[in-house]
Scaffold this active site. Structure first.
Site, PDB file in Angstrom:
ATOM      1  N   TYR A 220     -28.950   7.436   5.686  1.00  0.00           N
ATOM      2  CA  TYR A 220     -29.105   6.240   6.307  1.00  0.00           C
ATOM      3  C   TYR A 220     -28.070   6.219   7.453  1.00  0.00           C
ATOM      4  O   TYR A 220     -27.003   6.991   7.503  1.00  0.00           O
ATOM      5  CB  TYR A 220     -28.743   4.957   5.482  1.00  0.00           C
ATOM      6  CG  TYR A 220     -27.359   4.769   4.651  1.00  0.00           C
ATOM      7  CD1 TYR A 220     -26.394   4.319   5.442  1.00  0.00           C
ATOM      8  CD2 TYR A 220     -27.383   5.072   3.350  1.00  0.00           C
ATOM      9  CE1 TYR A 220     -25.035   4.328   4.615  1.00  0.00           C
ATOM     10  CE2 TYR A 220     -26.259   5.093   2.666  1.00  0.00           C
ATOM     11  CZ  TYR A 220     -25.333   4.684   3.135  1.00  0.00           C
ATOM     12  OH  TYR A 220     -24.151   4.742   2.551  1.00  0.00           O
TER      13      TYR A 220
ATOM     14  N   GLU B 270       0.706  -0.974   0.086  1.00  0.00           N
ATOM     15  CA  GLU B 270       0.015   0.090   0.037  1.00  0.00           C
ATOM     16  C   GLU B 270       0.813   1.110   0.165  1.00  0.00           C
ATOM     17  O   GLU B 270       1.863   1.347   0.842  1.00  0.00           O
ATOM     18  CB  GLU B 270      -0.804  -0.028   1.145  1.00  0.00           C
ATOM     19  CG  GLU B 270      -1.492   1.264   1.661  1.00  0.00           C
ATOM     20  CD  GLU B 270      -2.439   1.974   0.593  1.00  0.00           C
ATOM     21  OE1 GLU B 270      -2.490   3.449   0.335  1.00  0.00           O
ATOM     22  OE2 GLU B 270      -3.169   1.157  -0.358  1.00  0.00           O
TER      23      GLU B 270
ATOM     24  N   ARG C 220     -17.810   3.012   5.931  1.00  0.00           N
ATOM     25  CA  ARG C 220     -16.750   2.503   5.060  1.00  0.00           C
ATOM     26  C   ARG C 220     -15.454   2.262   6.143  1.00  0.00           C
ATOM     27  O   ARG C 220     -14.799   1.135   5.744  1.00  0.00           O
ATOM     28  CB  ARG C 220     -16.138   3.683   4.318  1.00  0.00           C
ATOM     29  CG  ARG C 220     -15.060   3.256   3.256  1.00  0.00           C
ATOM     30  CD  ARG C 220     -14.522   4.229   2.089  1.00  0.00           C
ATOM     31  NE  ARG C 220     -15.825   4.347   1.201  1.00  0.00           N
ATOM     32  CZ  ARG C 220     -15.729   3.685   0.071  1.00  0.00           C
ATOM     33  NH1 ARG C 220     -14.757   2.939  -0.192  1.00  0.00           N
ATOM     34  NH2 ARG C 220     -16.770   3.984  -0.714  1.00  0.00           N
TER      35      ARG C 220
ATOM     36  N   ASP D  70     -11.901  -1.215  -8.332  1.00  0.00           N
ATOM     37  CA  ASP D  70     -11.967  -0.016  -9.278  1.00  0.00           C
ATOM     38  C   ASP D  70     -10.985  -0.102 -10.668  1.00  0.00           C
ATOM     39  O   ASP D  70     -11.111   0.639 -11.167  1.00  0.00           O
ATOM     40  CB  ASP D  70     -11.884   1.194  -8.614  1.00  0.00           C
ATOM     41  CG  ASP D  70     -13.319   1.487  -7.854  1.00  0.00           C
ATOM     42  OD1 ASP D  70     -14.225   0.925  -8.391  1.00  0.00           O
ATOM     43  OD2 ASP D  70     -13.269   2.372  -6.895  1.00  0.00           O
TER      44      ASP D  70
END
Length: 404
Positions: free
Chosen positions: A226, A37, A112, A303
């Site tokens: 939400y 990463e 998330r 993605d």
């Protein structure tokens, strides 16, 4: 997942949701994984995520569903409202018998960071996964035996049998392999964030208390709301099309445009607008589907393979499906090229359909005038158990199903 008798060393590039899920799935299939990463620490930015039953199934197969459910909310309904009139257009019952008979796994909403943390913890605890931060891939050289990754921060290289490129929308590996230009800007932007639920007042407090997913559809804009994190936080996302988009300037999709676009909405939406986070605006991008995900010993995921607009709430869901399919393919095949081809054949058409239909659903959501009137008339005739139009999105392709 089956365990291969010939373990490989797989490098995963990217430590987001897709990359962590891919690393976990690959390790659970019996392989050794090194995930790199570029950030100096793992983390996620953004706010809420909707996890349809296809995502819950993937999380179950990855062994992390219980951890995700601990902080998630299972909303009772998915509701579409008219943002101008404030009237309910249509709704789906997400807890009734019709839902549970059709879908074996729950519809969840979560922050998330909570999903990312559950996947990161599972990777940290798995003995087959090594995590490295502060590694920016600058080059990937491959031959018939493996792939060698070069990093900006070090002269050292990482050698692996194969590489999974899960480095997101602006994937460097995709750019070097596919060379299909930059992502496509939709001219829409999002302002999003989560705030303590107790700050919601008036009609919005009743919507928050209902725990429903609320989608307020209006001309060239919408608002989604939400609860997340056990109902302690309320997620809000305001999306609108900018009249001032420019590919060479960042001066578009501003707060002033946000206020202008939502000025004609009903009182409930206008009351919510001041509570929407303004810290950052998010331009919305996607790409046209591509046929080739596999490039020798390098394969695209999430993605990097199929970036999509958010209107079907499937971006993270599809990355999770990718990861499970990849792990299953690597569990059956000892040859990485063969496994990558099987994974891509299973996933490519479905991901492309969801990419293109996400665009179409956005167009439907943002209709104006008579188009919006006709949309509301048609959708209002649907009952709360009318899952036929969405069930194909929420039902992943079985592992045994041949590619169409």
């Amino acid at each position: 997942m089956p365990v291969t008798s010939s373990p490989l060393h797989i490098a995963v590039v990217g430590g987001g949701i897709g990359g962590l899920a891919a690393a976990l799935a690959t390790a659970r299939a019996g392989h050794r994984v090194t995930l790199v990463e570029r950030a100096t620490r793992f983390g996620e930015i953004g706010a809420g995520l909707q996890l349809a039953p296809n995502a819950s199934l993937a999380l179950d197969e990855l062994g992390v569903l219980a951890a995700v459910r601990h902080a998630a909310v299972a909303p009772p309904r998915l509701v579409m409202m008219d943002a101008l009139t404030g009237h309910e257009v249509t709704a789906l019952d997400l807890r009734g018998a019709a839902y549970s008979d059709r879908f074996a796994h729950p519809y969840l909403v979560t922050h998330r960071t909570d999903l990312h943390t559950a996947l990161l913890t599972a990777c940290q605890e798995h003995p087959g996964v090594t995590l490295r931060t502060g590694h920016t891939v600058t080059e990937a050289e491959q031959n018939g035996f493996g792939v060698h990754l070069t990093f900006a921060e070090s002269h050292a290289k990482l050698s692996a049998d194969a590489v999974v490129a899960a480095d997101g929308l602006h994937s460097r590996l995709r750019q070097s392999l596919v060379n299909d230009g930059e992502p496509v800007c939709s001219r829409y932007v999002a302002f999003r964030g989560a705030l303590p639920t107790g700050r919601m007042t008036g009609p919005m407090s009743r919507h928050a208390a209902s725990e429903a997913v609320m989608v307020w559809a209006g001309p060239r804009m919408h608002l989604v709301q939400y609860p997340v994190r056990r109902g302690e936080l309320y997620n809000q996302v305001a999306v609108f099309e900018s009249d001032h988009y420019s590919p060479v300037s960042d001066d578009w999709g501003t707060e002033a445009e946000l206020e202008e676009r939502f000025a004609g909405t009903c009182q409930a939406v206008r009351d919510a607008l001041p509570l929407i986070s303004r810290d950052r605006r998010w331009p919305l991008y996607d790409r046209a589907p591509i046929d080739t995900w596999v490039h020798g010993r390098i394969v695209l995921l999430g993605d990097a393979a199929h970036p999509m607009l958010q209107y079907l709430a499937q971006g993270a869901c599809q990355a999770l499906e990718d990861a499970v399919a990849l792990g299953q393919a690597l569990g059956r095949c000892s040859d990485p090229a063969e496994a990558f081809a099987a994974y891509a054949d299973r996933r490519r058409e479905r991901a492309a359909l969801i990419q293109t239909n996400a665009r179409r659903f956005g167009e439907i959501c943002h209709l104006e005038g008579m188009g919006a009137t006709l949309r509301n008339m048609l959708l209002s005739a649907r009952g709360p158990e009318a899952f036929d139009d969405i069930s194909w999105v929420w039902t992943p392709t079985p592992a045994s199903a041949p590619a169409r």
